[in-house]
Scaffold this active site. Structure first.
Site, PDB file in Angstrom:
ATOM      1  N   SER A 160       0.823  -1.210   0.000  1.00 12.68           N
ATOM      2  CA  SER A 160       0.000   0.000   0.000  1.00 12.68           C
ATOM      3  C   SER A 160       0.864   1.271   0.000  1.00 12.68           C
ATOM      4  O   SER A 160       1.773   1.375  -0.821  1.00 12.68           O
ATOM      5  CB  SER A 160      -0.940  -0.077   1.213  1.00 12.68           C
ATOM      6  N   ASP A 175     -10.217  -4.337  -4.574  1.00 11.04           N
ATOM      7  CA  ASP A 175      -9.404  -3.762  -3.508  1.00 11.04           C
ATOM      8  C   ASP A 175     -10.231  -2.902  -2.537  1.00 11.04           C
ATOM      9  O   ASP A 175     -10.134  -3.050  -1.337  1.00 11.04           O
ATOM     10  CB  ASP A 175      -8.281  -2.924  -4.141  1.00 11.04           C
ATOM     11  N   HIS A 201      -8.533  -4.840   0.156  1.00 12.00           N
ATOM     12  CA  HIS A 201      -7.241  -4.202   0.415  1.00 12.00           C
ATOM     13  C   HIS A 201      -6.464  -4.824   1.569  1.00 12.00           C
ATOM     14  O   HIS A 201      -5.279  -5.108   1.439  1.00 12.00           O
ATOM     15  CB  HIS A 201      -7.436  -2.701   0.659  1.00 12.00           C
TER      16      HIS A 201
END
Ligand code: NAG
Length: 295
Positions: free
Chosen positions: A104, A221, A276
């Site tokens: 990320s 995501d 995510h």
């Protein structure tokens, strides 16, 4: 080196380890350095280190324990400097080279580190669902920082010197306010070479020392917006997604992306059905997109 069993009557097998050794091919896996994302820390990424140790026994996995949780909203250049120091010291004691696996926001931190450190010895850089071309979407993470604030308003908060002290503002890219983004965002336009700067040549040279760039992301995501930003694609001013190869930074090869692609050293891995926060705990993702590069 693995111990080799002597099989009578097959001298070639006995000699094989010696030949490999002579050719510089030992069977030790390179250390893997893992960098966390926003609002998390090494604990959240422990699953990933478990997968690595399971698939490649003996690998040294280092989960960097730095700027965790609330501290992860520190300005991006500060993070690049602090993570850079730790990564540099690991690289110095690993002359055989290392791999960098960054999740990320961590993917952008790592790109900063790879751009800034000359002579780094990172072989594979894996970017695991990172907003590489920027972020524009009011997802849970954004709302945690800007409650009751629609994505159309965030630019007002972000594109000035106070906003820039918050990591997410450093990669906030509002496609309707491109000139304010270029003028006031102190991080992403420089890293992507969207804004000319005197470091570009040097940063590109440093970045291109990697042997392999692996980009992982997917449509479910739910945080990275557009999700294709994980593969260097982004919105145009009408919020249509323009793919990586049509991005100006790619065409102009501002930081080396086109070179890596032409070299055949860019691997893009799209996986559906992954939220995510589940990228680093999903073994299918690990086996499909990562394990082959971590040698
Ligand atoms: C794990 O990843 C696969 C795709 O590689 C996906 O189909 C599956 O839904 C994911 N599982 C979870 C729990 O995220």
């Amino acid at each position: 080196m693995r111990s080799s069993r002597v099989i009578p009557g097959s001298p070639a097998l006995v000699l094989l380890p010696l030949l490999l050794l002579a050719a510089g091919c030992t069977d030790a896996y390179k250390p893997v350095i893992i960098v966390h994302g926003i609002f998390d820390g090494p604990r959240e990424l422990a699953g990933l280190s478990g997968f690595i140790e399971e698939s490649h026994p003996g690998t040294e996995v280092i989960l960097i324990d730095l700027l965790n949780y609330k501290l992860s909203i520190a300005p991006m250049w500060k993070q690049v400097n602090e993570f850079g120091k730790v990564i540099k010291s690991i690289m110095q004691r690993s002359p055989e080279g290392v791999h960098l696996l960054c999740f990320s926001q961590g993917g952008l931190v790592c790109r900063g580190v790879l751009s800034l450190i000359p002579n780094h010895n990172v072989h594979t850089f894996i970017s695991l669902s990172s907003p590489l071309a920027g972020q524009f979407g009011d997802t849970e993470y954004v709302n945690r920082l800007f409650p009751d604030c629609a994505k159309t308003k965030v630019h007002l908060f972000c594109y000035n010197k106070w906003g820039q002290k918050l990591s997410i503002c450093d990669y906030w890219k509002d496609p309707h306010y491109t000139s304010a983004y270029l003028r006031n965002n102190l991080f992403l336009p420089l890293l992507n070479g969207e804004k000319e700067n005197s470091y570009m040549t040097e940063w590109k040279e440093n970045f291109l020392r990697i042997k392999k760039l692996v980009l992982i992301g997917g449509p479910d995501d739910g945080v990275i917006t557009p999700w294709q930003s994980s593969h260097f694609a982004f919105y145009d001013s009408e919020e249509n997604v323009v793919e990586m190869r049509n991005q100006e930074f790619y065409v102009k090869d501002t930081f080396g992306l086109r070179t890596l692609d032409a070299r055949g050293d860019l691997s893009v891995c799209v996986q559906s059905g992954v939220k995510h926060v589940e990228w680093h705990s999903n073994f299918t993702v690990f086996t499909s997109c990562m394990v082959e590069w971590l040698v």
